[in-house]
Motif scaffolding. Structure first.
Motif, PDB file in Angstrom:
ATOM      1  N   MET A   1     -44.501 -13.472  -0.693  1.00  0.00           N
ATOM      2  CA  MET A   1     -44.456 -12.958   0.673  1.00  0.00           C
ATOM      3  C   MET A   1     -45.340 -13.836   1.565  1.00  0.00           C
TER       4      MET A   1
ATOM      5  N   ARG B   1     -29.809 -16.887   9.794  1.00  0.00           N
ATOM      6  CA  ARG B   1     -30.364 -16.366   8.534  1.00  0.00           C
ATOM      7  C   ARG B   1     -31.891 -16.344   8.549  1.00  0.00           C
TER       8      ARG B   1
ATOM      9  N   LEU C   1     -34.594 -13.216   7.992  1.00  0.00           N
ATOM     10  CA  LEU C   1     -35.659 -13.242   6.987  1.00  0.00           C
ATOM     11  C   LEU C   1     -37.024 -12.994   7.617  1.00  0.00           C
TER      12      LEU C   1
ATOM     13  N   GLU D   1     -37.755 -11.554  10.576  1.00  0.00           N
ATOM     14  CA  GLU D   1     -37.863 -10.206  11.153  1.00  0.00           C
ATOM     15  C   GLU D   1     -37.996  -9.124  10.087  1.00  0.00           C
ATOM     16  N   SER D   2     -37.385  -9.331   8.930  1.00  0.00           N
ATOM     17  CA  SER D   2     -37.434  -8.309   7.886  1.00  0.00           C
ATOM     18  C   SER D   2     -38.550  -8.559   6.870  1.00  0.00           C
ATOM     19  N   GLY D   3     -39.291  -9.659   7.039  1.00  0.00           N
ATOM     20  CA  GLY D   3     -40.397  -9.955   6.134  1.00  0.00           C
ATOM     21  C   GLY D   3     -39.959 -10.356   4.735  1.00  0.00           C
ATOM     22  N   GLN D   4     -38.715 -10.796   4.597  1.00  0.00           N
ATOM     23  CA  GLN D   4     -38.221 -11.229   3.290  1.00  0.00           C
ATOM     24  C   GLN D   4     -38.757 -12.623   2.958  1.00  0.00           C
ATOM     25  N   PRO D   5     -38.730 -12.991   1.678  1.00  0.00           N
ATOM     26  CA  PRO D   5     -39.218 -14.324   1.290  1.00  0.00           C
ATOM     27  C   PRO D   5     -38.418 -15.430   1.979  1.00  0.00           C
ATOM     28  N   LEU D   6     -39.126 -16.453   2.387  1.00  0.00           N
ATOM     29  CA  LEU D   6     -38.501 -17.601   3.047  1.00  0.00           C
ATOM     30  C   LEU D   6     -38.125 -18.639   1.997  1.00  0.00           C
TER      31      LEU D   6
END
Length: 109
Positions: free
Chosen positions: A1, A61, A65, A67-72
């Motif tokens: 994260m 995409r 990622l 905005e949702s705090g997902q892994p880059l």
């Protein structure tokens, strides 16, 4: 994260890429046909221009990622693709290449 400072830098870099696309008049108000976005080739090279891929695939995409705090993604090599795209073209993409180099550094840190 990713930490919030890093996410902020990535978000700023995404905005710079969008600004550069607009500066060189490569920003499109109309999205490509949905089939063009279904390509299985890297960078949708068989269905989209590189700048279309940047706008409609990469930026779209990456914004989701961030905005949702997902892994880059951990690796990025877009600046060389941009250099290749603009080689021999009248349209100067130096600012866009620099913006992509920054994104490559941020994602490959």
């Amino acid at each position: 994260m990713a930490d919030s400072k890093h996410l902020e830098r990535v978000a700023d870099s995404l905005l710079r890429i969008e600004i550069e696309l607009r500066e060189i008049d490569a920003w499109s108000a109309e999205p490509p046909a949905p089939e063009a976005l279904q390509s299985t080739q890297p960078f949708c090279i068989d269905t989209l221009d590189f700048t279309q891929w940047l706008q409609f695939v990469f930026l779209h995409r990456m914004k989701i990622l961030v905005e949702s705090g997902q892994p880059l993604p951990a690796v990025s090599g877009m600046a060389p693709m941009a250099e290749e795209h603009f080689r021999g073209r009248e349209q100067a993409g130096r600012g866009l290449v620099r913006a992509l180099e920054e994104m490559d550094r941020l994602l490959s840190r």
